[in-house]
Design a protein around this motif. Sequence first.
Motif, PDB file in Angstrom:
ATOM      1  N   UNK A  14       0.861  -1.181   0.000  1.00  0.00           N
ATOM      2  CA  UNK A  14       0.000   0.000   0.000  1.00  0.00           C
ATOM      3  C   UNK A  14       0.898   1.232   0.000  1.00  0.00           C
ATOM      4  N   UNK A  15       0.756   2.073  -1.019  1.00  0.00           N
ATOM      5  CA  UNK A  15       1.546   3.296  -1.138  1.00  0.00           C
ATOM      6  C   UNK A  15       0.656   4.490  -0.835  1.00  0.00           C
ATOM      7  N   UNK A  16       1.126   5.392   0.003  1.00  0.00           N
ATOM      8  CA  UNK A  16       0.382   6.602   0.319  1.00  0.00           C
ATOM      9  C   UNK A  16       0.729   7.729  -0.649  1.00  0.00           C
ATOM     10  N   UNK A  17      -0.278   8.357  -1.201  1.00  0.00           N
ATOM     11  CA  UNK A  17      -0.087   9.492  -2.098  1.00  0.00           C
ATOM     12  C   UNK A  17      -1.126  10.546  -1.716  1.00  0.00           C
ATOM     13  N   UNK A  18      -1.528  11.364  -2.649  1.00  0.00           N
ATOM     14  CA  UNK A  18      -2.594  12.335  -2.403  1.00  0.00           C
ATOM     15  C   UNK A  18      -3.168  12.771  -3.738  1.00  0.00           C
ATOM     16  N   UNK A  19      -4.173  13.621  -3.681  1.00  0.00           N
ATOM     17  CA  UNK A  19      -4.764  14.123  -4.920  1.00  0.00           C
ATOM     18  C   UNK A  19      -3.724  14.865  -5.753  1.00  0.00           C
ATOM     19  N   UNK A  20      -2.653  15.348  -5.114  1.00  0.00           N
ATOM     20  CA  UNK A  20      -1.613  16.062  -5.846  1.00  0.00           C
ATOM     21  C   UNK A  20      -0.752  15.134  -6.691  1.00  0.00           C
ATOM     22  N   UNK A  21      -0.967  13.843  -6.613  1.00  0.00           N
ATOM     23  CA  UNK A  21      -0.296  12.910  -7.508  1.00  0.00           C
ATOM     24  C   UNK A  21      -0.939  12.883  -8.875  1.00  0.00           C
ATOM     25  N   UNK A  22      -2.090  13.534  -9.016  1.00  0.00           N
ATOM     26  CA  UNK A  22      -2.808  13.578 -10.284  1.00  0.00           C
ATOM     27  C   UNK A  22      -2.908  14.983 -10.863  1.00  0.00           C
ATOM     28  N   UNK A  31       5.305  19.587  -3.401  1.00  0.00           N
ATOM     29  CA  UNK A  31       4.489  18.485  -2.904  1.00  0.00           C
ATOM     30  C   UNK A  31       3.984  17.646  -4.063  1.00  0.00           C
ATOM     31  N   UNK A  32       3.465  18.305  -5.098  1.00  0.00           N
ATOM     32  CA  UNK A  32       2.949  17.576  -6.253  1.00  0.00           C
ATOM     33  C   UNK A  32       4.057  16.762  -6.927  1.00  0.00           C
ATOM     34  N   UNK A  33       5.255  17.333  -7.027  1.00  0.00           N
ATOM     35  CA  UNK A  33       6.369  16.614  -7.652  1.00  0.00           C
ATOM     36  C   UNK A  33       6.674  15.316  -6.905  1.00  0.00           C
ATOM     37  N   UNK A  34       6.649  15.357  -5.583  1.00  0.00           N
ATOM     38  CA  UNK A  34       6.926  14.135  -4.828  1.00  0.00           C
ATOM     39  C   UNK A  34       5.804  13.116  -5.004  1.00  0.00           C
ATOM     40  N   UNK A  35       4.577  13.594  -5.064  1.00  0.00           N
ATOM     41  CA  UNK A  35       3.455  12.665  -5.225  1.00  0.00           C
ATOM     42  C   UNK A  35       3.412  12.080  -6.634  1.00  0.00           C
ATOM     43  N   UNK A  36       3.754  12.872  -7.653  1.00  0.00           N
ATOM     44  CA  UNK A  36       3.867  12.336  -9.013  1.00  0.00           C
ATOM     45  C   UNK A  36       4.926  11.241  -9.032  1.00  0.00           C
ATOM     46  N   UNK A  37       6.047  11.463  -8.336  1.00  0.00           N
ATOM     47  CA  UNK A  37       7.127  10.473  -8.289  1.00  0.00           C
ATOM     48  C   UNK A  37       6.656   9.181  -7.615  1.00  0.00           C
ATOM     49  N   UNK A  38       5.938   9.304  -6.510  1.00  0.00           N
ATOM     50  CA  UNK A  38       5.421   8.120  -5.815  1.00  0.00           C
ATOM     51  C   UNK A  38       4.500   7.338  -6.739  1.00  0.00           C
ATOM     52  N   UNK A  39       3.659   8.036  -7.485  1.00  0.00           N
ATOM     53  CA  UNK A  39       2.718   7.348  -8.365  1.00  0.00           C
ATOM     54  C   UNK A  39       3.413   6.680  -9.543  1.00  0.00           C
TER      55      UNK A  39
END
Length: 82
Positions: A14-22, A31-39
């Motif tokens: 299970x990977x935690x992300x946020x709406x900022x991954x999209x 913040x969005x850059x890190x979430x895009x990377x996680x996704x």
Amino acid sequence: TLPVLRAQRSGHILQGSSVYGQSAHPGVGLLAATKYAVEGLSDALAAEIAPLGIKVTIIQPGMTATPFRAGQLAAPTEAVDR
């Protein structure tokens, strides 16, 4: 984690992300850059380990009201023609 899951040939990550991954908007670029990377990492990982019976799920919680910015004042803005 992966060595254990590979050895048992099953599992679920299970990977935690946020709406900022999209999507992103001004002020949340880092913040969005890190979430895009996680996704992106999670998408690639899911394809790599699927043959081993291991699944990957990205969890994207929505916006949550918190008192984090409650005491902050917004600086006045000026219109700038460019």
